[in-house]
Motif scaffolding. Structure first.
Motif, PDB file in Angstrom:
ATOM      1  N   GLU A 179       0.800  -1.176  -0.091  1.00  0.00           N
ATOM      2  CA  GLU A 179      -0.001   0.145   0.077  1.00  0.00           C
ATOM      3  C   GLU A 179       1.020   1.062  -0.054  1.00  0.00           C
ATOM      4  N   VAL A 181       1.250   5.417  -0.429  1.00  0.00           N
ATOM      5  CA  VAL A 181       0.517   6.551  -0.093  1.00  0.00           C
ATOM      6  C   VAL A 181       1.215   7.627  -0.054  1.00  0.00           C
ATOM      7  N   PRO A 183       1.293  11.630   0.643  1.00  0.00           N
ATOM      8  CA  PRO A 183       0.347  12.553   0.917  1.00  0.00           C
ATOM      9  C   PRO A 183      -0.030  13.651   0.060  1.00  0.00           C
ATOM     10  N   GLU A 184      -1.189  14.567   0.589  1.00  0.00           N
ATOM     11  CA  GLU A 184      -1.484  15.570  -0.121  1.00  0.00           C
ATOM     12  C   GLU A 184      -0.548  16.726   0.383  1.00  0.00           C
ATOM     13  N   THR A 266       0.192  14.791  -8.641  1.00  0.00           N
ATOM     14  CA  THR A 266       0.730  13.915  -7.437  1.00  0.00           C
ATOM     15  C   THR A 266       0.873  14.863  -6.317  1.00  0.00           C
ATOM     16  N   GLY A 270      -1.780  14.197  -3.796  1.00  0.00           N
ATOM     17  CA  GLY A 270      -1.399  12.823  -3.416  1.00  0.00           C
ATOM     18  C   GLY A 270      -1.882  11.669  -4.176  1.00  0.00           C
ATOM     19  N   ARG A 271      -1.376  10.496  -3.849  1.00  0.00           N
ATOM     20  CA  ARG A 271      -1.801   9.158  -4.535  1.00  0.00           C
ATOM     21  C   ARG A 271      -2.069   8.282  -3.548  1.00  0.00           C
ATOM     22  N   HIS A 272      -2.743   7.251  -3.913  1.00  0.00           N
ATOM     23  CA  HIS A 272      -2.884   6.154  -2.967  1.00  0.00           C
ATOM     24  C   HIS A 272      -3.161   4.773  -4.021  1.00  0.00           C
ATOM     25  N   VAL A 274      -2.840   0.574  -4.186  1.00  0.00           N
ATOM     26  CA  VAL A 274      -2.938  -0.630  -3.415  1.00  0.00           C
ATOM     27  C   VAL A 274      -2.384  -1.833  -4.262  1.00  0.00           C
TER      28      VAL A 274
END
Length: 311
Positions: A179, A181, A183-184, A266, A270-272, A274
């Motif tokens: 995962e 992540v 952040p913003e 990005t 942000g990006r997430h 998985v």
């Protein structure tokens, strides 16, 4: 199903069975005064007569037996609302039993590959072929049939590994998932450097990969902001951190695109990402086989065998 609906279903089934039984009994019985089967008075062309003969007795008995069978079936299997049936049959149990049988067959097929190192399996053509088949069934939806990925899904045919490309790291990715992540940072950076802060950081990030910045001022401002915010994950030199899944910003590869606009998106929002865990779905051995196939795709396999830490 609620109790009310259960009662409704049971009543509907019982009434239908009783109705069918009564209809059959009523229509199969001859009454006093009924015309004979060949005396319907329905005659055409002088010699074509419509008869009204009853069904053969064995046929009528067959209908009754069918309804008796239906009652027995509904009592044994769950067909009457919430009533589970005396046989305690469920589709889930049936599925699990069939799956257990097929899993036993698969386990026997894959037994020769149990516990073998990824590098050893990658050199076995039969193992690679099995891994390719598993990949096509399980992984191609995201990574593509050629394993070259797409926007947001990594290319598995190069030698860039965000979480590490050693045998153990690739296998862990397949078994337990990852995962990632990002952040913003849009609001934070704007507060630190003004409305052009995100653009400045994006410009500097592109320069880390060898792109000549179009605006030296933005690049210089971006360097300062980068060193204040981004180094915790990506490092002062932009080489990233595989323990965190933070990508190397100097290799020219960006999973979401390396245009200024994509990089700004990005950074700003942000990006997430998985990668699902496949331990429960595939099991240890099949995960090992698909990991060996993925591991074999890299153009730098030999170098990675000699120096895993380089990935």
């Amino acid at each position: 199903m609620s109790t009310g609906w259960s009662i409704y279903v049971i009543a509907l089934v019982v009434l239908n069975l009783l109705g069918l039984w009564g209809l059959l009994a009523w229509t199969s019985r001859r009454r006093p005064g009924d015309p004979k089967p060949d005396e319907t008075s329905h005659v055409w062309d002088g010699d074509i007569t419509e008869y009204n003969k009853p069904l053969p007795r064995w046929w009528i008995i067959g209908f009754y037996l069918t309804m008796v069978y239906s009652v027995a079936y509904l009592l044994w299997y769950p067909g009457l609302g919430n009533f589970k049936g005396f046989g305690n049959w469920t589709s889930a149990a049936e599925h699990d039993a069939d799956k257990a049988k097929q899993d036993a067959v698969l386990a026997e097929t894959f037994r020769p590959y149990d516990g073998r190192p990824i590098s050893e399996l990658a050199g076995d053509p039969r193992a690679v072929e099995l891994g390719r088949a598993i990949f096509a069934n399980t992984c191609a939806t995201c990574h593509g049939s050629s394993a070259q990925g797409a926007v947001g899904y990594p290319n598995l045919t190069d030698d860039i590994w965000h979480w590490g490309g050693s045998e153990e790291q690739v296998l862990q990715t397949v078994l337990d998932g990852r995962e990632g992540v990002m952040p913003e940072w849009g609001t934070v950076l704007t507060g630190m450097g003004g409305e052009n802060a995100v653009l400045s950081v994006a410009t500097y990030v592109r320069s880390l990969a060898g792109e000549v910045p179009e605006n030296d001022f933005f690049a210089a401002q971006g360097k300062g902001l980068y060193e204040g915010v981004c180094v915790a994950c990506h490092g002062i030199d932009g080489k990233g951190n595989q323990d965190l899944g933070a990508p190397d910003l100097t290799d020219g590869y960006a999973m979401y695109g390396n245009s200024v606009e994509s990089i700004m998106e990005t950074i700003r929002n942000g990006r997430h990402g998985v990668m699902p865990a496949h331990r429960d779905l595939l099991g240890e051995t099949r995960s090992r086989l698909v990991a060996s196939y993925v591991w074999s795709l890299s153009s730098n396999t030999a170098g990675r065998e000699q120096s895993p830490e380089a990935q």
